[in-house]
Write an enzyme that holds these catalytic residues in place. Structure first.
Site, PDB file in Angstrom:
ATOM      1  N   LYS A  23       0.833  -1.207   0.000  1.00  0.00           N
ATOM      2  CA  LYS A  23       0.000   0.000   0.000  1.00  0.00           C
ATOM      3  C   LYS A  23       0.868   1.257   0.000  1.00  0.00           C
ATOM      4  CE  LYS A  23      -1.587   2.009   3.573  1.00  0.00           C
ATOM      5  NZ  LYS A  23      -2.211   2.382   4.857  1.00  0.00           N
ATOM      6  N   ASP A  70      -6.402   1.258   1.023  1.00  0.00           N
ATOM      7  CA  ASP A  70      -6.399   1.417   2.476  1.00  0.00           C
ATOM      8  C   ASP A  70      -7.749   0.990   3.010  1.00  0.00           C
ATOM      9  OD1 ASP A  70      -8.106   3.433   1.705  1.00  0.00           O
ATOM     10  OD2 ASP A  70      -7.149   4.990   2.918  1.00  0.00           O
TER      11      ASP A  70
END
Length: 214
Positions: A120, A138
């Protein structure tokens, strides 16, 4: 959602916010990378408050290593997991100096090899700084992918792959910002404000909410 409805949903977000930007404060690839590492399980607002002083004292990898873990920790104690994050920030700074001449690499494999940097975080840096059409999933985007029907999936990677496959390629890069901001301010976890959602028409969420009575 059908692929056509995904495109319509994204287009509605685009019309509502033509120039989306990260809410993290940064000046270059290094400060962005550090800010993103610090943002795990913390709000962008809290990270920006912490990095204001940190980046004044240590704006580059060499000064961050010189500051050391205790010095970094002094600036970031107000955010979650600050001890581990201080350790990672110093370690990744040292790795940048040792292996990349102090520069943040624009390569996913090299980014993910840095301490404290996962998929991420790498995706955010690649998207925001290097201009790649990377989709960082997220908690907000994971929720949206499943709640709205944009890209249902049991894992962040499944949602990421679904979004990459279904969002029009020319919209993929800014969609990272559109979806995060939409999840942060409209499609909230506990109380989604569906009456404000510009994509409500195409959303598959079965329990849409109307505006509260005044």
């Amino acid at each position: 959602m059908t692929k056509a409805d995904v495109a319509r949903f994204i287009e509605a977000l685009a019309l509502a916010n033509p120039d989306p930007e990260s809410e993290l404060t940064y000046v270059d690839a290094f400060t962005l990378l550090v800010a993103v590492v610090l943002s795990a399980q913390a709000t962008d607002v809290s990270v920006n408050k912490a990095t204001a002083g940190l980046f004044r004292e240590a704006p580059d990898p060499a000064s961050m290593v010189a500051l050391g873990e205790e010095g970094v920790a002094r600036h970031i104690r107000t955010i979650g997991l600050w001890r581990a994050k201080a350790r990672n920030v110093v370690a990744l700074s040292a790795r940048l100096l040792a292996e990349h001449d102090g520069q943040v690499p624009g390569d996913r494999t090299a980014l993910e090899a840095l301490p404290g940097v996962g998929r991420k975080t790498a995706s955010v840096v690649l998207n925001v700084f290097f201009g790649e059409s990377a989709m960082a999933v997220d908690t907000h985007i994971f929720r949206l992918g499943n709640r709205t029907g944009l890209a249902p999936g049991k894992t962040p990677r499944a949602v990421e792959d679904g979004l990459v496959a279904r969002i029009p390629p020319e919209r993929l890069r800014p969609s990272h910002h559109w979806l995060i901001l939409h999840g942060r301010y409209v499609c909230k976890a506990r109380a989604p404000e569906c009456w404000r959602c510009v994509g409500r028409e195409w959303c598959r969420y079965p329990d849409k909410r109307d505006a509260p009575a005044t």
